[in-house]
Design a protein around this motif. Structure first.
Motif, PDB file in Angstrom:
ATOM      1  N   TRP B 140       0.865  -1.178  -0.089  1.00  0.00           N
ATOM      2  CA  TRP B 140      -0.089   0.065  -0.040  1.00  0.00           C
ATOM      3  C   TRP B 140       0.897   1.200  -0.024  1.00  0.00           C
ATOM      4  CZ3 TRP B 140      -4.559  -0.585  -1.917  1.00  0.00           C
ATOM      5  CH2 TRP B 140      -5.073  -1.716  -1.624  1.00  0.00           C
ATOM      6  N   ALA B 141       2.025   1.141   0.392  1.00  0.00           N
ATOM      7  CA  ALA B 141       2.965   2.438   0.604  1.00  0.00           C
ATOM      8  C   ALA B 141       3.542   2.514  -0.665  1.00  0.00           C
ATOM      9  CB  ALA B 141       4.050   2.014   1.459  1.00  0.00           C
ATOM     10  N   SER B 142       3.477   1.378  -1.324  1.00  0.00           N
ATOM     11  CA  SER B 142       4.081   1.782  -3.075  1.00  0.00           C
ATOM     12  C   SER B 142       3.198   2.239  -3.868  1.00  0.00           C
ATOM     13  CB  SER B 142       4.435   0.342  -3.658  1.00  0.00           C
ATOM     14  OG  SER B 142       3.346  -0.581  -3.646  1.00  0.00           O
ATOM     15  N   ILE B 143       1.625   1.934  -3.543  1.00  0.00           N
ATOM     16  CA  ILE B 143       0.474   2.605  -4.114  1.00  0.00           C
ATOM     17  C   ILE B 143       0.678   4.056  -3.774  1.00  0.00           C
ATOM     18  CG2 ILE B 143      -1.965   2.648  -4.290  1.00  0.00           C
ATOM     19  CD1 ILE B 143      -1.080   0.398  -5.692  1.00  0.00           C
ATOM     20  N   ALA B 144       0.855   4.373  -2.692  1.00  0.00           N
ATOM     21  CA  ALA B 144       0.559   5.738  -2.073  1.00  0.00           C
ATOM     22  C   ALA B 144       1.806   6.727  -2.527  1.00  0.00           C
ATOM     23  CB  ALA B 144       0.507   5.917  -0.513  1.00  0.00           C
ATOM     24  N   LEU B 145       2.979   6.037  -2.775  1.00  0.00           N
ATOM     25  CA  LEU B 145       4.131   6.750  -3.071  1.00  0.00           C
ATOM     26  C   LEU B 145       4.069   7.050  -4.824  1.00  0.00           C
ATOM     27  CD1 LEU B 145       7.001   5.380  -0.804  1.00  0.00           C
ATOM     28  CD2 LEU B 145       6.025   7.683  -0.753  1.00  0.00           C
TER      29      LEU B 145
END
Lengths: 235, 163
Positions: B140-145
């Protein structure tokens, strides 16, 4: 009476040129599984439907099929949990034989290729045992989860890598290899690692995790494959 | 018994199994996104390096010393690419590069067995140990970033936020 609509994949290579979907209305009974519905169809509505099943209790792994897009064991799947309109198809990634029956030859060939048995090098001890092979709880827990595999082929059917690369060993074979590698009684670590250290071996797994999601026995092949890969990198 | 391999390996079935993660967990969505972004970014890179040069100067540009090439064609390339369609494409590429990089780090950690749960006795109520909270948090961090990278690209190219 409430009914369940079954849309079932039909294809007989000896007479059909193209696959089709036949629709059946089956009266619902409390606790009805997908297999119960298919057996009702076969007994009362259409005797020509080909299905494979055996134990009816989620142990033999014979009745794998695709239900509403996901691979499942028909005997282990309650109609209530997947809906009142079901689309039932054969398992993907396995060659079709007829209707819902698939061919497992390739699957078991890969299964056998990873030597799913304990290998011992102390042949004298094997012939004349002098002691037992004791294991601690910690040693047992390294592999016990992966020994629950019933070879139903659902993980193989869900794997997107097998789909695009049929030579890939698949999650079942790789998880089973790790199960024996992690067993403290096994003595063939380097040989086992060599088996899947190939161009189309363990390195082709991209951790889609679908195998672990669909496994009806909680085996978690994706975890076994990542741990196997870690062992390979350690050498 | 005659097995019909062609039936199981039809293109539609292969594509469905490969590219349609509907019904599966986020790990499968991550797999599909990682593959699609990998292919698109690779194609972009090839087009970016080869086709732009060919389009502007013809195949002969590859024989021109790099310094002269840069001096001669930089402005032409800049002019060609400076339109809203290419800019929108760059925003998408920005999202894809950021996602592919960070999600790739997640997968690298998993390949070393880091951030995964330990094998244990089977508990039917628990999710698979491979779907660990750490793994999902990084996804989810990769999606957000990646989304942040796309927003930044929109602002840099179109000046939406900074005006």
């Amino acid at each position: 009476m409430k009914t369940v609509r079954f849309s079932v994949y039909r294809f007989d290579p000896s007479s059909d040129k193209k696959e089709r979907y036949a629709t059946y209305e089956v009266p619902y009974k409390t606790g009805m599984t997908v297999l119960d519905g298919l057996l009702y169809i076969k007994e009362r509505l259409d005797h020509t439907l080909a299905i494979r099943y055996s134990c009816r209790m989620g142990i033999c792994g014979s009745c794998g099929m695709t239900v509403n897009g996901l691979p499942r064991l028909a005997c282990y799947t309650q109609v209530k949990e997947v809906g009142w309109s079901l689309k039932v198809e054969p398992l993907r990634n396995h060659p079709h034989v007829r209707d819902l029956v698939t061919n497992f030859d390739e699957f078991f060939k890969k299964h056998k290729s990873v030597k799913p048995w304990l290998v011992r090098t102390d042949s004298r001890e094997q012939e004349s045992p002098t002691s037992q092979y004791l294991q601690s709880d910690a040693e047992l827990e390294k592999y016990i989860q992966f020994s629950y595999c019933i070879s139903c082929g659902l993980c193989y059917s869900a794997c997107p890598v097998v789909s695009s690369l049929p030579e890939f060993p698949g999650p079942q074979a790789l998880a089973l290899l790790y199960r024996y590698l992690a067993d403290s009684r096994d003595q063939s670590r380097s040989e086992r690692l060599k088996i899947v250290d190939e161009a189309v071996g363990i390195w082709r797994c991209h951790f889609a995790g679908s195998c672990s999601q669909v496994c009806p026995k909680g085996v978690d092949p994706a975890l076994a494959i990542q741990l196997l890969r870690r062992e390979m990198m350690r050498g | 018994m005659r097995a019909t391999r062609a039936q199981s390996r039809s293109y539609s079935t292969v594509l469905k199994t490969m590219l349609l993660p509907a019904g599966y967990s986020v790990e499968r969505w991550s797999y599909t996104l990682q593959r699609v972004t990998g292919v698109v970014v690779t194609l972009y890179f090839v087009l970016h390096v080869v086709e732009t040069g060919n389009f502007i100067g013809g195949p002969g540009v590859w024989y021109v010393p790099s310094k002269d090439f840069a001096a001669s064609y930089y402005e032409q390339v800049k002019e060609l690419l400076h339109n809203p369609i290419f800019d929108a494409g760059l925003v998408i590429i920005g999202w894809m590069v950021a996602f592919h990089t960070i999600n790739g780090l997640r997968l690298t950690l998993a390949h070393f067995g880091i951030t995964l749960g330990k094998p244990t006795r089977v508990d039917p109520e628990s999710p698979p140990r491979s779907f660990s909270n750490y793994q999902r948090a990084i996804f989810w961090a990769s999606i957000a970033l990646a989304t942040f990278a796309a927003v930044y690209s929109v602002d840099a190219l179109f000046g939406v936020l900074s005006g």
